[in-house]
Scaffold this active site. Structure first.
Site, PDB file in Angstrom:
ATOM      1  N   HIS A  60       8.738 -30.479  27.164  1.00  0.00           N
ATOM      2  CA  HIS A  60       8.351 -31.410  25.941  1.00  0.00           C
ATOM      3  C   HIS A  60       9.550 -31.235  24.648  1.00  0.00           C
ATOM      4  O   HIS A  60       9.906 -29.500  25.056  1.00  0.00           O
ATOM      5  CB  HIS A  60       7.023 -31.708  24.857  1.00  0.00           C
ATOM      6  CG  HIS A  60       6.080 -32.118  26.322  1.00  0.00           C
ATOM      7  ND1 HIS A  60       5.081 -32.828  25.417  1.00  0.00           N
ATOM      8  CD2 HIS A  60       6.700 -33.550  27.099  1.00  0.00           C
ATOM      9  CE1 HIS A  60       4.987 -33.986  26.398  1.00  0.00           C
ATOM     10  NE2 HIS A  60       5.301 -34.291  26.988  1.00  0.00           N
ATOM     11  N   GLU A  62       8.684 -29.205  21.775  1.00  0.00           N
ATOM     12  CA  GLU A  62       8.428 -28.364  21.247  1.00  0.00           C
ATOM     13  C   GLU A  62       8.317 -27.423  22.304  1.00  0.00           C
ATOM     14  O   GLU A  62       8.386 -25.992  22.388  1.00  0.00           O
ATOM     15  CB  GLU A  62       6.902 -28.036  20.935  1.00  0.00           C
ATOM     16  CG  GLU A  62       6.288 -29.678  20.222  1.00  0.00           C
ATOM     17  CD  GLU A  62       6.187 -30.650  20.739  1.00  0.00           C
ATOM     18  OE1 GLU A  62       6.528 -30.754  21.841  1.00  0.00           O
ATOM     19  OE2 GLU A  62       5.376 -31.736  19.781  1.00  0.00           O
ATOM     20  N   CYS A  97       1.221 -32.198  21.971  1.00  0.00           N
ATOM     21  CA  CYS A  97       0.350 -32.977  22.881  1.00  0.00           C
ATOM     22  C   CYS A  97      -1.023 -32.391  22.872  1.00  0.00           C
ATOM     23  O   CYS A  97      -0.271 -30.897  23.105  1.00  0.00           O
ATOM     24  CB  CYS A  97       1.305 -33.139  23.688  1.00  0.00           C
ATOM     25  SG  CYS A  97       1.274 -32.269  24.661  1.00  0.00           S
ATOM     26  N   CYS A 107       1.763 -28.777  24.730  1.00  0.00           N
ATOM     27  CA  CYS A 107       2.389 -28.148  23.736  1.00  0.00           C
ATOM     28  C   CYS A 107       1.244 -26.984  22.916  1.00  0.00           C
ATOM     29  O   CYS A 107       1.398 -26.534  22.284  1.00  0.00           O
ATOM     30  CB  CYS A 107       3.567 -28.558  22.924  1.00  0.00           C
ATOM     31  SG  CYS A 107       4.560 -29.436  23.620  1.00  0.00           S
TER      32      CYS A 107
END
Ligand code: HJL
Ligand code: ZN
Length: 176
Positions: A60, A62, A97, A107
């Site tokens: 992801h 982040e 998320c 995250c």
């Protein structure tokens, strides 16, 4: 009169940078293309950037941001807080998320983990849009962050472009 925070940081400019990163993410039907920027708010400088699937694996935005910053300081991601200034904030085109597919740490947990030692860690999350209810239903990311004392601030103005970019790889109803 603008508040000090607005004077020091151009939130929309950082969100635009995050959006330009999101556009580099390879479109996929099963996720969102997201971009993120880690910023030292005290000095108004970019510490790290990331986008969805930038690093190997199912990564992801982040997560990439934090992993790259950790790697630049020869640290594993779990210890990235050792290399974070006191006023670290993160800009992300989509709220972090709170839930992921099995085997992947959300995250939100990665962000909370930056705050486990005495230093500040990430204190604010600036987000461009809430996560659409497409894959996981309602995202509990923001709620979890707020409960832990992390401010979540919506930066308005780029929602349309952010969502178009995020869903670039999705099958549109008109294609079905
Ligand atoms: C955020 C990202 C990204 C998502 N959200 N904030 N940053 N890809 O880089 C959220 C979405 C998940 C899907 C599939 N996307 O990615 O809920 O396989 O991508 O864990 O639910 O889950 P996995
Ligand atoms: Zn995530």
């Amino acid at each position: 009169m603008e508040d000090n925070d607005t004077v020091r940081n151009d939130h929309l400019a950082y969100m635009r940078l995050a959006l330009s990163l999101a556009r580099k993410s390879p479109p996929k039907p099963t996720n969102f293309c997201v971009g993120a920027v880690l910023v030292d708010a005290a000095t108004n400088t970019v510490l790290s950037t990331g986008y969805t699937l930038e690093l190997p694996g199912n990564t992801h935005a982040e997560q990439c941001c934090l992993q790259k910053h950790a790697a630049a300081h020869d640290l594993p991601e779990e210890q990235v807080s050792r290399a974070l200034p006191a006023e670290t904030v993160i800009y992300t085109t989509m709220e972090p998320c709170g839930k992921r597919s099995p085997g992947n740490l959300p995250c939100v947990e990665r962000i909370l983990r930056t705050r486990t030692d005495q230093k500040g860690g990430i204190s604010k999350v600036y987000l461009g849009v809430k996560e659409p209810e497409k894959f996981i239903g309602q995202n509990v990311g923001q709620t979890k962050l707020r409960e832990a004392g992390i401010e979540c601030i919506h930066v308005p103005g780029l929602e349309k472009d952010i969502l178009e970019t995020a869903t670039a790889g999705h099958i549109k109803e008109s294609d079905a």
